[in-house]
Design a protein around this motif. Structure first.
Motif, PDB file in Angstrom:
ATOM      1  N   TRP A 126      72.353  44.083 -58.370  1.00 37.67           N
ATOM      2  CA  TRP A 126      71.542  44.777 -59.376  1.00 37.67           C
ATOM      3  C   TRP A 126      72.145  44.570 -60.763  1.00 37.67           C
ATOM      4  O   TRP A 126      71.431  44.272 -61.721  1.00 37.67           O
ATOM      5  CB  TRP A 126      71.468  46.260 -59.045  1.00 37.67           C
ATOM      6  N   LYS A 127      73.471  44.698 -60.864  1.00 40.08           N
ATOM      7  CA  LYS A 127      74.124  44.554 -62.162  1.00 40.08           C
ATOM      8  C   LYS A 127      73.990  43.139 -62.702  1.00 40.08           C
ATOM      9  O   LYS A 127      73.834  42.938 -63.913  1.00 40.08           O
ATOM     10  CB  LYS A 127      75.601  44.945 -62.055  1.00 40.08           C
ATOM     11  N   GLU A 128      74.036  42.147 -61.824  1.00 43.68           N
ATOM     12  CA  GLU A 128      73.881  40.764 -62.262  1.00 43.68           C
ATOM     13  C   GLU A 128      72.457  40.501 -62.769  1.00 43.68           C
ATOM     14  O   GLU A 128      72.262  39.791 -63.753  1.00 43.68           O
ATOM     15  CB  GLU A 128      74.237  39.807 -61.130  1.00 43.68           C
ATOM     16  N   VAL A 141      64.216  45.702 -62.806  1.00 43.59           N
ATOM     17  CA  VAL A 141      65.461  45.200 -62.219  1.00 43.59           C
ATOM     18  C   VAL A 141      65.538  45.611 -60.752  1.00 43.59           C
ATOM     19  O   VAL A 141      65.874  44.804 -59.873  1.00 43.59           O
ATOM     20  CB  VAL A 141      66.681  45.720 -62.999  1.00 43.59           C
ATOM     21  N   THR A 142      65.210  46.854 -60.469  1.00 41.51           N
ATOM     22  CA  THR A 142      65.227  47.340 -59.085  1.00 41.51           C
ATOM     23  C   THR A 142      64.216  46.589 -58.231  1.00 41.51           C
ATOM     24  O   THR A 142      64.515  46.171 -57.096  1.00 41.51           O
ATOM     25  CB  THR A 142      64.939  48.845 -59.052  1.00 41.51           C
ATOM     26  N   ALA A 143      63.013  46.395 -58.749  1.00 43.34           N
ATOM     27  CA  ALA A 143      61.978  45.672 -58.001  1.00 43.34           C
ATOM     28  C   ALA A 143      62.408  44.235 -57.724  1.00 43.34           C
ATOM     29  O   ALA A 143      62.163  43.695 -56.633  1.00 43.34           O
ATOM     30  CB  ALA A 143      60.659  45.702 -58.757  1.00 43.34           C
ATOM     31  N   GLU A 144      63.059  43.602 -58.699  1.00 42.95           N
ATOM     32  CA  GLU A 144      63.525  42.228 -58.501  1.00 42.95           C
ATOM     33  C   GLU A 144      64.623  42.164 -57.441  1.00 42.95           C
ATOM     34  O   GLU A 144      64.646  41.262 -56.600  1.00 42.95           O
ATOM     35  CB  GLU A 144      64.040  41.661 -59.823  1.00 42.95           C
ATOM     36  N   HIS A 145      65.526  43.135 -57.481  1.00 44.31           N
ATOM     37  CA  HIS A 145      66.594  43.190 -56.477  1.00 44.31           C
ATOM     38  C   HIS A 145      66.007  43.360 -55.079  1.00 44.31           C
ATOM     39  O   HIS A 145      66.450  42.720 -54.117  1.00 44.31           O
ATOM     40  CB  HIS A 145      67.547  44.344 -56.810  1.00 44.31           C
ATOM     41  N   GLN A 146      65.005  44.196 -54.954  1.00 48.04           N
ATOM     42  CA  GLN A 146      64.339  44.391 -53.668  1.00 48.04           C
ATOM     43  C   GLN A 146      63.599  43.127 -53.236  1.00 48.04           C
ATOM     44  O   GLN A 146      63.576  42.771 -52.053  1.00 48.04           O
ATOM     45  CB  GLN A 146      63.382  45.574 -53.757  1.00 48.04           C
ATOM     46  N   ALA A 147      62.988  42.439 -54.195  1.00 50.88           N
ATOM     47  CA  ALA A 147      62.251  41.220 -53.872  1.00 50.88           C
ATOM     48  C   ALA A 147      63.174  40.131 -53.340  1.00 50.88           C
ATOM     49  O   ALA A 147      62.802  39.369 -52.436  1.00 50.88           O
ATOM     50  CB  ALA A 147      61.500  40.723 -55.103  1.00 50.88           C
TER      51      ALA A 147
END
Length: 225
Positions: A126-128, A141-147
């Motif tokens: 997430w931080k990256e 950012v959260t949605a991208e991490h989940q994707a």
């Protein structure tokens, strides 16, 4: 392959949205409701190997275009594609028969890329992701991490089969560019305009225009919604 979809709005017109590589339909979480507010039922797909759609044995823009045609209703009023999703949409448009098409910083031309490095993005934290996209909302950012958790990194293979700069558009078409655009540099944009494509630039926005600057993205669509 029939693709998973997400839907926003109940308007009388239909808009279809096609995301780029590594993400899924959630990339449109902030843009899709705004498009729906213009009187659309908005349908966003998860491309093969992304989101809730199945993984595939083959990843090319042509195969992804076939998936779009199998999944989406024919003759939508508007079609919007981003990056690799724009390459798939470009190939689908002649049979999709949309009234208008918008291509957001499209990945049409091959560039020198390191496939292994691209596949390694699957393991980004997430931080990256936050550091790589400082203008994104935390929810993006959260949605991208989940994707990334469901993304099939073999889909990077599709980037070796991009269609190249297209001839004249089949339907009225707008290219909405990042500032600057690495995928459609100025000389290529000039060539496309000569071929009948409309181009606009969202000042200061990165490649994922609709997440970097949602307001600028919508402003760039003025007259096309």
């Amino acid at each position: 392959m029939r693709l998973a979809t997400r839907v926003w709005g109940k308007g009388p017109r239909t808009a279809v949205l096609v995301h780029g590589i590594m993400t899924d339909a959630r990339t449109w979480n902030r843009a899709a409701p705004a498009v729906a507010d213009h009187g659309y039922r908005v349908i966003a797909v998860d491309l093969r190997g992304h989101g809730a759609s199945d993984h595939g044995e083959i990843y090319t823009p042509a195969v992804m275009a076939a998936d779009l045609l199998e999944t989406l209703p024919a003759g939508p009023d508007l079609a919007i594609g981003h990056s690799l999703g724009s390459a798939a949409l470009l190939l689908a448009v002649p049979r999709l028969r949309c009234a208008r098409a918008i291509h957001c910083d499209p990945a049409w031309v091959r560039r020198p890329r390191d496939p292994a490095a691209l596949r390694a993005v699957k393991h980004a934290t997430w931080k990256e992701i936050r550091a790589a996209h400082p203008r994104w909302h935390d929810d993006d950012v959260t949605a991208e991490h989940q994707a990334l958790a469901t993304w099939d990194p073999r889909s990077v293979d599709a980037l070796a089969h991009l269609p190249g700069l297209p001839p004249a558009p089949v339907v009225p078409s707008l290219i909405l560019l990042a500032d600057p655009s690495e995928r459609v540099p100025p000389a290529a944009a000039t060539t496309l305009r000569r071929r009948g494509w409309h181009t606009r630039t969202v000042q200061g926005a990165g490649h994922t225009v609709h997440r970097d600057d949602p307001a600028g993205f919508l402003h760039g669509l003025s007259g096309w919604l």
